[in-house]
Design a protein around this motif. Structure first.
Motif, PDB file in Angstrom:
ATOM      1  N   VAL A 144      -6.403 -64.906  21.459  1.00 45.48           N
ATOM      2  CA  VAL A 144      -6.538 -66.215  22.106  1.00 45.48           C
ATOM      3  C   VAL A 144      -6.550 -65.994  23.611  1.00 45.48           C
ATOM      4  CG1 VAL A 144      -5.561 -68.508  22.413  1.00 45.48           C
ATOM      5  CG2 VAL A 144      -5.442 -67.388  20.173  1.00 45.48           C
ATOM      6  N   ALA A 145      -7.736 -66.061  24.180  1.00 49.00           N
ATOM      7  CA  ALA A 145      -7.915 -65.899  25.624  1.00 49.00           C
ATOM      8  C   ALA A 145      -7.926 -67.291  26.266  1.00 49.00           C
ATOM      9  CB  ALA A 145      -9.195 -65.123  25.914  1.00 49.00           C
ATOM     10  N   SER A 146      -8.869 -67.554  27.141  1.00 49.25           N
ATOM     11  CA  SER A 146      -8.929 -68.831  27.843  1.00 49.25           C
ATOM     12  C   SER A 146     -10.221 -68.870  28.655  1.00 49.25           C
ATOM     13  CB  SER A 146      -7.727 -68.967  28.785  1.00 49.25           C
ATOM     14  OG  SER A 146      -7.894 -70.035  29.694  1.00 49.25           O
ATOM     15  N   ALA A 164      -8.876 -62.548  31.514  1.00 43.56           N
ATOM     16  CA  ALA A 164     -10.121 -61.797  31.676  1.00 43.56           C
ATOM     17  C   ALA A 164      -9.972 -60.399  31.075  1.00 43.56           C
ATOM     18  CB  ALA A 164     -10.501 -61.712  33.149  1.00 43.56           C
ATOM     19  N   ALA A 165      -8.840 -59.777  31.346  1.00 45.47           N
ATOM     20  CA  ALA A 165      -8.580 -58.452  30.782  1.00 45.47           C
ATOM     21  C   ALA A 165      -8.473 -58.513  29.259  1.00 45.47           C
ATOM     22  CB  ALA A 165      -7.299 -57.877  31.379  1.00 45.47           C
ATOM     23  N   LEU A 166      -7.889 -59.590  28.742  1.00 44.69           N
ATOM     24  CA  LEU A 166      -7.765 -59.739  27.289  1.00 44.69           C
ATOM     25  C   LEU A 166      -9.133 -59.831  26.625  1.00 44.69           C
ATOM     26  CD1 LEU A 166      -6.051 -60.102  24.760  1.00 44.69           C
ATOM     27  CD2 LEU A 166      -5.881 -62.545  25.305  1.00 44.69           C
ATOM     28  N   ILE A 167     -10.053 -60.550  27.262  1.00 46.36           N
ATOM     29  CA  ILE A 167     -11.407 -60.646  26.721  1.00 46.36           C
ATOM     30  C   ILE A 167     -12.053 -59.265  26.655  1.00 46.36           C
ATOM     31  CG2 ILE A 167     -13.746 -61.464  27.261  1.00 46.36           C
ATOM     32  CD1 ILE A 167     -12.416 -64.087  28.242  1.00 46.36           C
ATOM     33  N   ASN A 168     -11.895 -58.470  27.701  1.00 47.99           N
ATOM     34  CA  ASN A 168     -12.506 -57.144  27.680  1.00 47.99           C
ATOM     35  C   ASN A 168     -11.746 -56.185  26.767  1.00 47.99           C
ATOM     36  OD1 ASN A 168     -14.996 -56.509  28.814  1.00 47.99           O
ATOM     37  ND2 ASN A 168     -14.092 -54.949  30.129  1.00 47.99           N
ATOM     38  N   LEU A 169     -10.435 -56.373  26.626  1.00 45.64           N
ATOM     39  CA  LEU A 169      -9.687 -55.603  25.640  1.00 45.64           C
ATOM     40  C   LEU A 169     -10.242 -55.886  24.248  1.00 45.64           C
ATOM     41  CD1 LEU A 169      -7.348 -53.875  24.551  1.00 45.64           C
ATOM     42  CD2 LEU A 169      -5.909 -55.933  24.650  1.00 45.64           C
ATOM     43  N   THR A 170     -10.535 -57.146  23.969  1.00 44.77           N
ATOM     44  CA  THR A 170     -11.072 -57.520  22.659  1.00 44.77           C
ATOM     45  C   THR A 170     -12.415 -56.849  22.414  1.00 44.77           C
ATOM     46  OG1 THR A 170      -9.945 -59.656  22.853  1.00 44.77           O
ATOM     47  CG2 THR A 170     -11.642 -59.463  21.171  1.00 44.77           C
ATOM     48  N   ARG A 171     -13.246 -56.781  23.446  1.00 43.45           N
ATOM     49  CA  ARG A 171     -14.517 -56.063  23.317  1.00 43.45           C
ATOM     50  C   ARG A 171     -14.273 -54.583  23.017  1.00 43.45           C
ATOM     51  NH1 ARG A 171     -16.115 -59.036  28.438  1.00 43.45           N
ATOM     52  NH2 ARG A 171     -17.328 -60.850  27.743  1.00 43.45           N
ATOM     53  N   SER A 172     -13.290 -54.005  23.685  1.00 43.24           N
ATOM     54  CA  SER A 172     -12.969 -52.601  23.445  1.00 43.24           C
ATOM     55  C   SER A 172     -12.473 -52.380  22.024  1.00 43.24           C
ATOM     56  CB  SER A 172     -11.917 -52.123  24.445  1.00 43.24           C
ATOM     57  OG  SER A 172     -12.439 -52.097  25.758  1.00 43.24           O
ATOM     58  N   ALA A 186     -12.572 -62.970  20.316  1.00 41.21           N
ATOM     59  CA  ALA A 186     -11.656 -63.823  21.081  1.00 41.21           C
ATOM     60  C   ALA A 186     -12.114 -65.270  21.009  1.00 41.21           C
ATOM     61  CB  ALA A 186     -11.605 -63.376  22.545  1.00 41.21           C
ATOM     62  N   VAL A 187     -11.177 -66.182  21.155  1.00 35.84           N
ATOM     63  CA  VAL A 187     -11.501 -67.571  21.445  1.00 35.84           C
ATOM     64  C   VAL A 187     -11.060 -67.851  22.875  1.00 35.84           C
ATOM     65  CG1 VAL A 187     -11.402 -68.417  19.067  1.00 35.84           C
ATOM     66  CG2 VAL A 187      -9.316 -68.400  20.450  1.00 35.84           C
ATOM     67  N   ALA A 188     -11.830 -68.691  23.546  1.00 34.38           N
ATOM     68  CA  ALA A 188     -11.499 -69.064  24.923  1.00 34.38           C
ATOM     69  C   ALA A 188     -11.357 -70.578  24.995  1.00 34.38           C
ATOM     70  CB  ALA A 188     -12.582 -68.576  25.886  1.00 34.38           C
TER      71      ALA A 188
END
Length: 253
Positions: A144-146, A164-172, A186-188
């Motif tokens: 759950v990002a934002s 922002a870092a969480l979104i890219n962590l999810t991509r990783s 992720a959901v934002a």
């Protein structure tokens, strides 16, 4: 085949005692899954579990008081889950906090507190979940990002940086784990009516006017997006961020 079905799914969820995490647990339970509720607040967690499983149920076997900032505690929690429920099948990282200080006034303590929960805690949780999924060569993670991870906002440096870092962590996670049959998305969410807004009720009316759908979102609506990404309806979706904001980020200004 009902690809919405989460029957027999075992789904650890962080931040499960309130807000989006609690809504996700309720939605999972309604779909026949077994949500396992993780939260740092043991008292609030017990109350929330009663809402999910019913007061007559011994909900203690479905709750885990754990601080996601403690990687050893998170690993121990997943070991307990394996013993009590078998291997987890899905996971939702919903724990998060916000800080409203300006870049110039943010203290080291404020900065690290937000980053530790929103980013480090998500990493520890997703890593532990993925290690269980890897053995089955199947699994689905939703973080759950934002929309704060897509755009910045005044007085939110630590929060927006963490998301922002969480979104890219999810991509990783999606890239590293795809070969093991594990998906990560992720959901934002945009502005959502959760307890985190309790100190800002007066400002919600003004915010509502900036949203194309002209209303504040609900935690249940975010839970629906999470369920989609967890489910086999999203079987070819990984590394994506589903924006659920009523159209806020679609506007030029």
């Amino acid at each position: 085949m009902n690809t919405w079905s989460m029957q027999s799914a075992v789904v650890p969820v962080t931040g499960a005692a309130s807000g989006i995490g609690l809504a996700v647990c309720k939605r999972l339970r309604a779909e026949g899954a077994t949500p396992l509720m993780l939260d740092v607040n043991a008292e609030r967690l017990a109350t929330a579990a009663g809402e999910v499983f019913g007061e007559a149920c011994d909900s203690s076997r479905y709750t885990y008081a754990v601080d996601v900032r403690d990687s050893a505690a998170v690993d121990a929690c997943f070991a307990d889950i394996l013993r009590a429920h078998g291997r987890a099948t899905h996971a939702v990282a919903a724990a998060g906090i916000v800080d409203s200080s300006n870049v110039l006034t943010t203290t080291d303590e404020q900065w690290h507190r937000v980053i530790d929960v929103n980013l480090h805690g998500a990493m520890y949780f997703c890593r532990a979940a993925a290690r269980q999924f890897a053995q089955a060569k199947r699994g689905s993670i939703v973080t759950v990002a934002s929309i704060g991870g897509l755009k910045s906002k005044e007085n939110r440096a630590s929060y927006t940086a963490s998301k922002a870092a969480l979104i890219n962590l999810t991509r990783s996670l999606a890239v590293d784990l795809g070969g093991l049959g594990i998906r990560a998305n992720a959901v934002a969410p945009g502005v959502i009516d959760t307890p985190i807004q309790d100190g800002n009720r007066a400002g919600l009316d003004a915010v509502r006017q900036t949203i194309p759908l002209q209303r504040i979102g609900t935690a249940d609506e975010i839970a629906n997006g999470v369920l989609f990404l967890l489910s086999d309806l999203a079987s070819y979706v990984t590394g994506e961020t589903l924006v659920l904001d009523g159209g806020m980020t679609a506007k030029y200004r």
